[in-house]
Design a protein around this motif. Structure first.
Motif, PDB file in Angstrom:
ATOM      1  N   PRO A 143      -0.703   8.422  -3.405  1.00 14.98           N
ATOM      2  CA  PRO A 143      -0.538   7.484  -2.886  1.00 14.98           C
ATOM      3  C   PRO A 143      -0.419   6.281  -3.736  1.00 14.98           C
ATOM      4  N   PHE A 145      -0.050   3.703  -5.863  1.00 15.25           N
ATOM      5  CA  PHE A 145      -0.939   2.699  -6.331  1.00 15.25           C
ATOM      6  C   PHE A 145      -2.179   3.799  -6.947  1.00 15.25           C
ATOM      7  N   GLY A 253      10.603  -3.170  -1.557  1.00 12.14           N
ATOM      8  CA  GLY A 253       8.839  -2.619  -1.339  1.00 12.14           C
ATOM      9  C   GLY A 253       8.218  -2.018  -3.043  1.00 12.14           C
ATOM     10  N   ALA A 255       5.846  -3.781  -3.715  1.00 15.40           N
ATOM     11  CA  ALA A 255       5.367  -4.516  -4.149  1.00 15.40           C
ATOM     12  C   ALA A 255       3.240  -3.793  -4.614  1.00 15.40           C
ATOM     13  N   VAL A 256       3.501  -2.724  -4.107  1.00 11.99           N
ATOM     14  CA  VAL A 256       1.402  -2.426  -4.517  1.00 11.99           C
ATOM     15  C   VAL A 256       1.555  -1.952  -6.187  1.00 11.99           C
ATOM     16  N   THR A 259       1.458  -5.151  -8.003  1.00  5.74           N
ATOM     17  CA  THR A 259       0.010  -5.304  -7.979  1.00  5.74           C
ATOM     18  C   THR A 259      -0.820  -4.901  -9.211  1.00  5.74           C
ATOM     19  N   ARG A 268       5.689  -8.506  -5.293  1.00  3.99           N
ATOM     20  CA  ARG A 268       4.554  -9.340  -5.653  1.00  3.99           C
ATOM     21  C   ARG A 268       4.812 -10.881  -4.737  1.00  3.99           C
ATOM     22  N   VAL A 271       3.784 -10.884  -0.934  1.00  2.00           N
ATOM     23  CA  VAL A 271       2.688 -10.167  -1.132  1.00  2.00           C
ATOM     24  C   VAL A 271       1.570 -11.632  -0.742  1.00  2.00           C
ATOM     25  N   LEU A 275       0.262 -14.368   1.834  1.00  2.00           N
ATOM     26  CA  LEU A 275      -0.859 -14.703   1.613  1.00  2.00           C
ATOM     27  C   LEU A 275      -1.326 -16.556   1.451  1.00  2.00           C
TER      28      LEU A 275
ATOM     29  N   ILE B 116       7.053  -1.651   4.977  1.00  2.00           N
ATOM     30  CA  ILE B 116       4.925  -2.211   4.197  1.00  2.00           C
ATOM     31  C   ILE B 116       5.757  -3.654   4.472  1.00  2.00           C
ATOM     32  N   LEU B 201      -1.355   5.843   4.612  1.00  2.00           N
ATOM     33  CA  LEU B 201      -0.590   5.918   3.499  1.00  2.00           C
ATOM     34  C   LEU B 201      -0.999   4.094   3.191  1.00  2.00           C
ATOM     35  N   SER B 204      -3.466   1.957   3.921  1.00  5.61           N
ATOM     36  CA  SER B 204      -4.810   2.214   2.688  1.00  5.61           C
ATOM     37  C   SER B 204      -3.292   1.203   1.377  1.00  5.61           C
ATOM     38  N   ALA B 205      -2.386   1.701   1.745  1.00  5.88           N
ATOM     39  CA  ALA B 205      -2.079   0.173   0.960  1.00  5.88           C
ATOM     40  C   ALA B 205      -2.009  -1.413   1.276  1.00  5.88           C
ATOM     41  N   PHE B 208      -4.943  -2.353   0.487  1.00  5.08           N
ATOM     42  CA  PHE B 208      -4.804  -2.393  -1.046  1.00  5.08           C
ATOM     43  C   PHE B 208      -4.322  -3.797  -1.873  1.00  5.08           C
ATOM     44  N   LEU B 209      -3.465  -4.415  -0.910  1.00  5.28           N
ATOM     45  CA  LEU B 209      -2.726  -5.826  -1.511  1.00  5.28           C
ATOM     46  C   LEU B 209      -3.432  -6.796  -0.581  1.00  5.28           C
TER      47      LEU B 209
END
Lengths: 314, 269
Positions: A143, A145, A253, A255-256, A259, A268, A271, A275, B116, B201, B204-205, B208-209
């Motif tokens: 992955p 991230f 995309g 974002a991860v 982050t 970001r 995201v 939130l 995502i 995957l 988990s992403a 993670f976020l």
């Protein structure tokens, strides 16, 4: 050629329309008054009333959609429910950083993928081929991230070569900004190389089997000329499509990665607004990235005939 | 073509994952949610194989429970996506014409959203829960499955046995059920395997976020996310969950490749 471009543009319109409709309906799906939802719990009745008039919530839903679509087309995506900043400007300022990281990374990844994919296919089943294939499969399983975290651990925490947290804008400290961007770019480049290399390798293998390659070799051309002049252009076309899809996907995309490396990019922003339930920003980001995706792919479709001589424009 | 070792490694890794999940039902080294403030951020040792996190919770136990949670979410998502993908894809590919055109326009529009981000905004609307993740990821991955099923259906509908079934006076639903569906299954099986990996995957992403499986339930993604501030002082927290994801994806991808080599007629030569 012009008719082809025009046709492709025309075909993209229904898709873009549905994209806009989906983005519009998304916020309407949340139970409750959309103005209340968009402004959040602590909003004053006056603010809600004024947003209700602004959004035309007392009109019929299709009219609301038409108003919203008209405004969005004019570049007015509304204001953030939290900071009050105009969403369009917010998105553009965040997008610059994301675009720089994505463009450099995808460019580097394409270069690596094309070189190793071509070489691996040329010497299929050789030790080089197995190594390339093995690396590509391994990279696909990591992955992005986590790769970023590990690189940060090694180069930031253990070796202390590069900064771990934060970001300096390019305008303030050019060298500092570059230092902050090294690891995100390396991470993204490695992550994207896997799929692209596999694609380049398999399409090169297909092309190498074709008669015209045998013919080019029989003419006595050097392997270098055969590979570069005859194999590469045809084998690159499918990879180019994938590069287009990758660009479109990554523009919205990463974002991860943002982050992991605490970069203030578009991903970001998205995201954070999810939130914080800042729906005008969520809507704006979605509309922006989806439109960009459609446009990037449109561009690839238009460029495709330039790379693949077999695709005739008619 | 890629050799037996590759396949065995794939089966081995997936088998290991299954073993870990099944063991987790009857035995976990510690209670994965039990907070032990005397044992905060303990490095790996005989007592705690993978160390403990910032609340003194055992990382090995959490990773084992995380495997179960992630695998369940992935299984549910794959089942839902494949079912919906079969219905839409078969309708689109078998009926063609306007049905196909309309369904494909919708599918293309859905495909335009980065997976995502689409999942993220759907979770924003649906609220943060395991069910939301399943629904959001199913919607995000639906177009990919639809494409595969549609392509299969388009080629199968031209075969003689489908024509024979029609000529024999079978209704379209019967023809699809009896002839098109079974022959479309091999490519669907291949994409379902890949899909399982993608979902692991993506989940988990998302975790993670911070928008995935809600705390305190552990998943590999949210374990990594909460490890981020302790990277310098407790690096083991960032390593173990990541290795779990890598091992799982490697296993699934290798299994997928093996399946593709076996089932894809283009590789028969």
């Amino acid at each position: 050629m012009l008719t082809y471009i025009f046709k492709r543009l025309l075909l993209a319109i229904p898709t873009l329309f549905l994209v806009a409709l989906a983005v519009f309906l998304l916020v309407r799906l949340i139970p409750g008054d959309p103005a209340q939802v968009m402004l959040g719990e602590g909003a004053s009745p006056e603010a809600i009333a004024s947003l209700r008039t602004e959004l035309g919530l007392d009109e019929a839903v299709p009219v609301q959609f038409a108003t919203w679509l008209g405004r969005s087309l004019g570049g007015d995506l509304g204001n953030s429910a939290i900071t009050g900043e105009p969403v369009g400007a917010l998105i553009l300022s965040r997008f610059q950083l994301t675009a720089v990281v994505v463009l450099i990374s995808v460019g580097l990844a394409t270069l690596i993928a094309v070189t190793f994919g071509l070489l691996a296919a040329w010497r299929q089943n050789s030790r080089l081929d197995l190594a390339v294939l093995g690396m590509a499969s391994f990279v696909l399983a990591v992955p992005s991230f986590w790769l970023g975290l590990v690189l940060l651990l090694v180069f930031g925490v253990m070796l202390q070569w590069l900064p771990v947290v934060g970001y300096v804008p390019f305008s303030e400290d050019a060298l500092g900004a570059v230092l902050f961007l090294v690891l995100p770019i390396v991470t993204l480049t490695i992550s994207e190389t896997g799929v692209l290399t596999r694609m380049m390798r398999s399409s090169t293998i297909d092309v190498l089997r074709l008669d015209y390659v045998t013919h080019a070799r029989a003419k006595g051309l050097s392997e270098r000329t055969v590979l570069m002049r005859h194999v590469f252009p045809n084998a690159f076309a499918p990879t180019l499509t994938l590069v287009g899809l990758t660009l479109g996907r990554l523009f919205g995309g990463i974002a991860v990665i943002e982050t992991v490396f605490t970069l203030p990019g578009l991903g970001r922003l998205m995201v954070d607004s999810v939130l914080a339930r800042d729906y005008p920003v969520v809507q704006g980001c979605l509309l922006f990235t989806a439109t960009l995706y459609v446009l990037v792919n449109l561009l690839v479709d238009i460029l495709y005939p330039l790379f693949d001589p077999r695709v005739t424009v008619s | 073509m890629r050799g037996r070792a590759h396949q065995y490694l794939g089966f081995g890794l997936v088998g290991l994952l299954l073993l870990v999940i099944l063991t987790g039902f009857v035995w976990l080294p510690y209670d994965p949610l039990a907070i032990d403030l005397d044992n905060v951020l303990a490095p790996p040792s005989w007592a705690h194989w993978l160390g403990t996190d910032q609340f003194g919770r055992d990382v090995a136990a959490r990773a084992m429970l995380g495997a179960r949670i992630s695998a369940f979410i992935a299984l549910q998502t794959v089942a839902l996506t494949v079912l919906a993908g079969l219905i839409v894809g078969l309708a689109s590919g078998f009926l063609r014409g306007w049905t196909d055109r309309i369904l494909m326009t919708f599918s293309d529009a859905l495909l335009a959203f980065p997976g995502i981000l689409l999942a993220l905004s759907l979770i924003a609307v649906l609220g943060q829960s395991r069910h939301s993740i399943v629904i959001a990821l199913s919607i995000a991955y639906l177009p990919s499955v639809v494409r595969v099923v549609r392509a299969a259906a388009l080629s199968i509908r031209e075969r003689e046995y489908v024509e024979a079934s029609r000529a024999a006076g079978d209704g379209p639903l019967y023809t699809v059920w009896r002839y098109v569906l079974p022959n479309a299954l091999p490519p669907v099986l291949i994409i379902a395997t890949s899909l399982f990996g993608w979902v692991v995957l993506s989940e988990s992403a998302l975790s993670f976020l911070g928008v995935g499986v809600p705390a305190p339930a552990p998943t590999w993604g949210n374990m990594l996310s909460s490890a981020r501030p302790y990277m310098a002082s407790a690096s083991w927290l960032s390593i173990a969950p990541g290795l779990c994801i890598v091992a799982t994806l490697l296993g699934i991808n290798m299994l997928g490749d093996a399946l593709r080599d076996r089932l894809d007629p283009r590789n028969a030569a």
